[in-house]
Design an enzyme around this catalytic site. Structure first.
Site, PDB file in Angstrom:
ATOM      1  N   ASN A   1       4.334   4.728   1.244  1.00 20.38           N
ATOM      2  CA  ASN A   1       4.863   4.304  -0.412  1.00 20.38           C
ATOM      3  C   ASN A   1       4.046   5.324  -1.203  1.00 20.38           C
ATOM      4  O   ASN A   1       3.286   6.196  -0.538  1.00 20.38           O
ATOM      5  CB  ASN A   1       4.271   3.007  -0.620  1.00 20.38           C
TER       6      ASN A   1
ATOM      7  N   PHE B   1      -5.255  -6.989  -4.775  1.00 16.32           N
ATOM      8  CA  PHE B   1      -4.464  -6.356  -5.847  1.00 16.32           C
ATOM      9  C   PHE B   1      -2.876  -7.099  -5.794  1.00 16.32           C
ATOM     10  O   PHE B   1      -2.594  -7.411  -4.791  1.00 16.32           O
ATOM     11  CB  PHE B   1      -4.482  -5.010  -5.514  1.00 16.32           C
TER      12      PHE B   1
ATOM     13  N   LYS C   1      -3.046 -16.380  -0.846  1.00 17.58           N
ATOM     14  CA  LYS C   1      -3.694 -15.331   0.019  1.00 17.58           C
ATOM     15  C   LYS C   1      -5.130 -15.728   0.079  1.00 17.58           C
ATOM     16  O   LYS C   1      -5.959 -15.118   0.714  1.00 17.58           O
ATOM     17  CB  LYS C   1      -3.563 -14.013  -0.385  1.00 17.58           C
TER      18      LYS C   1
HETATM   19  O1  C5P Z   1       1.846  -9.099  -0.969  1.00 18.72           O
HETATM   20  P1  C5P Z   1       1.205  -7.919  -1.494  1.00 18.72           P
HETATM   21  O2  C5P Z   1       1.679  -6.766  -0.898  1.00 18.72           O
HETATM   22  O3  C5P Z   1       2.059  -7.843  -2.864  1.00 18.72           O
HETATM   23  O4  C5P Z   1      -0.298  -8.256  -1.954  1.00 18.72           O
HETATM   24  C1  C5P Z   1      -0.956  -7.127  -2.166  1.00 18.72           C
HETATM   25  C2  C5P Z   1      -2.100  -7.498  -1.905  1.00 18.72           C
HETATM   26  O5  C5P Z   1      -2.298  -7.775  -0.459  1.00 18.72           O
HETATM   27  C3  C5P Z   1      -3.278  -6.075  -1.945  1.00 18.72           C
HETATM   28  O6  C5P Z   1      -4.582  -6.547  -2.307  1.00 18.72           O
HETATM   29  C4  C5P Z   1      -2.993  -5.684  -0.648  1.00 18.72           C
HETATM   30  O7  C5P Z   1      -4.091  -4.613  -0.377  1.00 18.72           O
HETATM   31  C5  C5P Z   1      -2.956  -6.678   0.200  1.00 18.72           C
HETATM   32  N1  C5P Z   1      -2.125  -6.761   1.434  1.00 18.72           N
HETATM   33  C6  C5P Z   1      -2.811  -6.466   2.685  1.00 18.72           C
HETATM   34  N2  C5P Z   1      -1.989  -6.684   3.860  1.00 18.72           N
HETATM   35  C7  C5P Z   1      -0.551  -6.396   3.839  1.00 18.72           C
HETATM   36  C8  C5P Z   1      -0.198  -6.344   2.599  1.00 18.72           C
HETATM   37  C9  C5P Z   1      -0.955  -6.569   1.321  1.00 18.72           C
HETATM   38  O8  C5P Z   1      -3.976  -6.513   2.926  1.00 18.72           O
HETATM   39  N3  C5P Z   1       0.153  -6.373   5.052  1.00 18.72           N
END
Ligand code: C5P
Length: 401
Positions: free
Chosen positions: A211, A327, A345
Site C-alpha cells: 500500500n 490509527f 479493537k
Molecule cells: O482495521 P483497520 O486496518 O482500519 O485498523 C487500523 C489500525 O489497526 C491501525 O492502527 C493499524 O496499524 C492496525 N492494524 C493492525 N493489524 C492489521 C490491520 C490493522 O495492527 N492486520
C-alpha cells in the site's frame, strides 16, 4: 535555573553573511553561564575572524581537520562528544547538504557526523535556495534523523530579496538552545512499541501486495517518544526512511512478521500502531515466479485475512500495554468508523485521518487528525507529520505519567 548555566555548547560557524550574528550569540550564551567552543569553516572565516570568536568565547577556535596540535590536544571525535549540544550558526544550504549526505570533508562536517549529541541548526540562505527541492529534501532527512531546527524566518535578506531564509535572531536561537537543554523527559523508564510503514505480502518471490504508506508518521512518532525519554522499539515495514536516532528498529516485511516482532518486544507501557498493515495476504504464495504464458488466463489470487496486530496486543491480559493507540485511515464515515474501531479493537485511543486521495495525506508530508478517546473527539489542525507526532507524544506522556 536555566539549563544554559554550566552547559557546554559547540558552535559550528559556516560561511554566510549571518555568521556575524554568531558573535552576539556567543556573548549572550556566556552571559547565561554556558561554556562555548567554536568550529569555524573555511568559508565562515571569510565573514568572522577566528580572533573575534576566540576573544568572545575565551576558548580555542578550531578550524582545521588535520591540525597536529588539535589532534593531540583534542581529536575531532572528542570535540564532537565533549559538548552537551552542537549548534550550527548559520547553517548554509551547503552544510545542510553535507550533513544530509553524511560527508566529512572538513572539520565542521566531520564533527557533525561524529557526534552523538543533539544538534540544532539555524538555517540561513537566499529564499530560492531555502525553497529549492534539494534543500527541502535535505531538511526533511535531517529532521527525520532528529536534528532540531530553529528558523529560518521571513524577512528582507542581505541579497535584496524578501522571503524565508533569514536566520533566526540570536535571542530565538538561545531560546531554542535553552529548551533543548531543559527538555523534559517525562517518558524516561517507559518502553514504547511503534509500528510503521506498509507491509509487503508476497505473491511469489518477486511480486507482492502493498500500500502507499511511507512510514513518515510512524517514524516521526517513534522519534518524538524517544525525545521525551522513552525506550522505543520501532517495528517497521519496508520504508525508504532513515532509522530514527536512539530508537531500536526491527525491520519486517509481512504482517505476520510484524506481529511476531511486536510480541517479542513486549512488555511495553505504550504501543502505537501506525503501520498500514495489509488486511489480507495471498494464501500459499508461489515458491517460484509465476510464469506469464501466452494465451493462458491470468492467475487468480486467493486471499486470507492477516492477523490484526493492534487487536491482538490490545486484548485484555497481563501483557497488554497500559496505553494502546491505533490509527484509522478512512476515506468514508471517518468518525463513525474510528469510534467503532476503538471499541472493536479494544484500543484506548484512535488517531483518525481521512486518506482520500484529494487530502494528499497518505504518503505525504502533512496530516490532519482527529484523536478519538473515551472522553470524546479532538480535532487538530493540519500539521506536518513531525508536529502531529510531537503533539501525540506529549498527550501520551500526560496520559501514562
Ligand atoms: O482495521 P483497520 O486496518 O482500519 O485498523 C487500523 C489500525 O489497526 C491501525 O492502527 C493499524 O496499524 C492496525 N492494524 C493492525 N493489524 C492489521 C490491520 C490493522 O495492527 N492486520
Amino acid at each position: 535555573m536555566s539549563g544554559l548555566a554550566g552547559s557546554r555548547i559547540l558552535l559550528v560557524i559556516a560561511g554566510g553573511i549571518a555568521a556575524f550574528k554568531a558573535l552576539e550569540l556567543i556573548r549572550s550564551l556566556r552571559r547565561a553561564g554556558a561554556t562555548v567552543s567554536c568550529v569555524l569553516t573555511r568559508h565562515g572565516a571569510e565573514f568572522v575572524t577566528p580572533l573575534s570568536l576566540q576573544a568572545l568565547s575565551e576558548a580555542k577556535v578550531y578550524t582545521e581537520l588535520f591540525s597536529l596540535t588539535d589532534e593531540s590536544e583534542m581529536g575531532h571525535i572528542q570535540l564532537s562528544r565533549s559538548a552537551d549540544l552542537l549548534v550550527v550558526v548559520p547553517a548554509t544550504a551547503d552544510l545542510l547538504a553535507k550533513m544530509a549526505a553524511g560527508l566529512a570533508d572538513d572539520l565542521a562536517a566531520t564533527v557533525l557526523l561524529a557526534t552523538d549529541k543533539p544538534v540544532l541548526v539555524a538555517p540561513a540562505m537566499n529564499v530560492r535556495m531555502w525553497e529549492h527541492a534539494a534543500t527541502q529534501a535535505n531538511v526533511r532527512t535531517l529532521r527525520a534523523r532528529g536534528v532540531h531546527l530553529v528558523g529560518p524566518v521571513e524577512g528582507p535578506m542581505a541579497c535584496n530579496e524578501y522571503g524565508y531564509g533569514r536566520m533566526a535572531e540570536p535571542e530565538a536561537i538561545q531560546q531554542a538552545i535553552a529548551e533543548l537543554l531543559d527538555a523534559p523527559r517525562p517518558l524516561a523508564g517507559k518502553h514504547a512499541i511503534v509500528t510503521s510503514g506498509p507491509t509487503h505480502e508476497p505473491i511469489d518471490p518477486v511480486r507482492y501486495l502493498a500500500n502507499r504508506s511511507s512510514g513518515r508518521q510512524g517514524h516521526a512518532i517513534a522519534t518524538a517518544l524517544a525525545r521525551l525519554g522513552a525506550r522505543v522499539t520501532l517495528v517497521s515495514g519496508p520504508v525508504a526512511l532513515a532509522d530514527p536516532p536512539g530508537v531500536t528498529v526491527r525491520r519486517v516485511e509481512t504482517a505476520r512478521e510484524m506481529l511476531a516482532a511486536c510480541e517479542a518486544a513486549l512488555p511495553a507501557d505504550i504501543a502505537v500502531f501506525a503501520a498500514a498493515v495489509a488486511d489480507w495476504r495471498v494464501d500459499h504464495a508461489a515458491e517460484g515466479k509465476i510464469k506469464k504464458r501466452p494465451g493462458a488466463a491470468p492467475p487468480t489470487l486467493g486471499l486470507v485475512p492477516n492477523p490484526d496486530i493492534l487487536a491482538t496486543l490490545a486484548a485484555p491480559g497481563p501483557r497488554r500495554p497500559t496505553l494502546v493507540v491505533g490509527f484509522a485511515a478512512e476515506t468514508d464515515d471517518l468518525m463513525a468508523n474510528a469510534q467503532g474501531k476503538r471499541e472493536r479493537k479494544n484500543a484506548d485511543w484512535i488517531v483518525a485521518n481521512d486518506v482520500s486521495p484529494a487530502t494528499g495525506i497518505m504518503g505525504g508530508e502533512e496530516n490532519a487528525i482527529h484523536l478519538v478517546t473515551a472522553a470524546g473527539i479532538d480535532t487538530w489542525p493540519r500539521l506536518p507529520k513531525d508536529q502531529v507526532a510531537d503533539r501525540l507524544a506529549a498527550r501520551i506522556a500526560a496520559a501514562v505519567r
